[in-house]
Enzyme design. Structure first.
Site, PDB file in Angstrom:
ATOM      1  CB  THR A  26      -3.438  -9.206  45.683  1.00 29.93           C
ATOM      2  OG1 THR A  26      -4.113  -7.954  45.767  1.00 29.93           O
ATOM      3  CG2 THR A  26      -2.081  -9.087  46.341  1.00 29.93           C
ATOM      4  CG  HIS A  36      -2.856  -4.261  49.729  1.00 28.63           C
ATOM      5  ND1 HIS A  36      -1.902  -5.083  49.167  1.00 28.63           N
ATOM      6  CD2 HIS A  36      -4.006  -4.485  49.040  1.00 28.63           C
ATOM      7  CE1 HIS A  36      -2.461  -5.782  48.179  1.00 28.63           C
ATOM      8  NE2 HIS A  36      -3.731  -5.442  48.086  1.00 28.63           N
TER       9      HIS A  36
HETATM   10  N1   CP Z   1      -6.578  -4.426  45.000  1.00 26.93           N
HETATM   11  C1   CP Z   1      -6.730  -5.653  45.543  1.00 26.93           C
HETATM   12  O1   CP Z   1      -6.133  -5.962  46.580  1.00 26.93           O
HETATM   13  O2   CP Z   1      -7.580  -6.471  44.867  1.00 26.93           O
HETATM   14  P1   CP Z   1      -7.919  -7.968  45.303  1.00 26.93           P
HETATM   15  O3   CP Z   1      -8.645  -7.894  46.634  1.00 26.93           O
HETATM   16  O4   CP Z   1      -8.768  -8.506  44.186  1.00 26.93           O
HETATM   17  O5   CP Z   1      -6.626  -8.710  45.444  1.00 26.93           O
END
Ligand code: CP
Length: 311
Positions: free
Chosen positions: A53, A130
């Protein structure tokens, strides 16, 4: 207050569709967007670990010709001295044109948005939601299946703490002809408030099961998730539940030939690496699609959606 995106419902279906169209334009003609955010700055405030992200937001801003300011980890900012999220957001608004924030506390992004004078994008708040992962997921589904409706979608793993699942359910419940199969251990079922808001109110059909093997044959999409170690109160429960589901080539023998296998990543054991060679594995495509959707979202929130605006 500037316009922020805290959860998926902050964007209308039309806006999501337009974001996907912009992402497709960027994929087809990246040079057209290379200067779109010239002299604009993105601040990435990440108070929780991230690879995809944060780096995809930063890559997105650089590819739009903008610049990036970054805080990684609460220990390296004045949050460690006790500064509030609200004061941090107000302060960073003095330096940046837009903020992407990840925080371990549910609701932190909303608090930031209320205090910031620039747009805030929620890059994950605790076990809540998210939304930009969901934008990546939606573009992936549209690209792979050619549609976002009339699908049987299996969500498998930690459906209780998995914020990507909560946002995806919220987003997909707005399309027609969807059916969900919720596959999880008893202890990690989708929370009632998510089921109530996303499924029951809209009378969307769903079933709950503990068996991936029983469900896999009927699915168009299989969305695997990691058991969220960081949200457990005790290590013993995590160790007992962490390997509840492991997708292997053997288990995929009963799946549809055009199944789309997704995972927000990072994965631990949920998908064996042997599955990566299966043409139905779409999780690294999701990673790339995330960057394009974040580019499109930055343009939208900075009011730079049209070519004329960028000229
Ligand atoms: N999918 C996702 O949020 O990955 P990260 O935690 O690496 O940002």
């Amino acid at each position: 207050m500037s316009r922020s995106v805290i959860d998926v419902p902050d964007l209308s279906l039309e806006e999501i569709s337009a974001l996907m169209d912009t992402a497709e334009e960027i994929i087809a003609r990246p040079d057209d967007f290379a200067d779109a955010c010239r002299r604009k700055k993105l601040a990435t405030l990440f108070f929780e670990p991230s690879t995809r992200t944060r780096l995809s937001f930063e890559a997105a801003m650089y590819e739009l010709g903008g610049q990036v300011l970054s805080v990684t980890g609460a220990g390296t900012s004045s949050a460690a001295k006790g500064e509030s999220v609200a004061d941090t957001a107000r302060t960073v608004s003095c330096y940046a044109d837009i903020i992407a924030m990840r925080h371990p506390r549910e609701g932190a992004a909303l608090v930031a948005a209320r205090s910031a004078t620039v747009p805030v994008i929620n890059a994950g708040d605790g076990g809540h939601c998210h939304p930009t992962q969901t934008l990546a997921d939606l573009l992936t589904i549209r690209r792979e299946k050619g549609r976002l409706g009339n699908l049987t979608v299996g969500l498998c793993g930690d459906l209780k703490f998995g914020r990507t699942v909560h946002s995806l359910l919220n987003a997909m419940s707005r399309y027609e002809g969807l059916r969900f199969v919720l596959i999880s251990p008893e202890e990690l079922k989708v929370p009632s408030y998510v089921k109530s808001d996303a499924l029951k109110k809209k009378q969307i059909p769903y079933t709950q099961t503990t068996s991936l093997e029983d469900a896999i044959g009927e699915l168009d999409i299989l969305y695997m998730t990691r058991v969220q170690k960081e949200r457990f109160f005790n290590e013993e429960d995590y160790l007992r539940l962490r390997d509840s589901y492991i997708l292997t080539p053997e288990k995929l023998k009963n799946a549809k030939k055009d199944l789309c296998i997704m995972h927000p990543l990072p994965r631990v054991n949920e998908i064996s690496v042997a599955v990566d060679r299966d043409p139905r594995a779409c999780y690294f495509k999701q990673v790339l699609n995330g960057k394009y959707m974040r580019m499109a979202l930055i343009l939208l929130l900075l009011g730079l959606t049209g070519k004329g605006d960028r000229a």
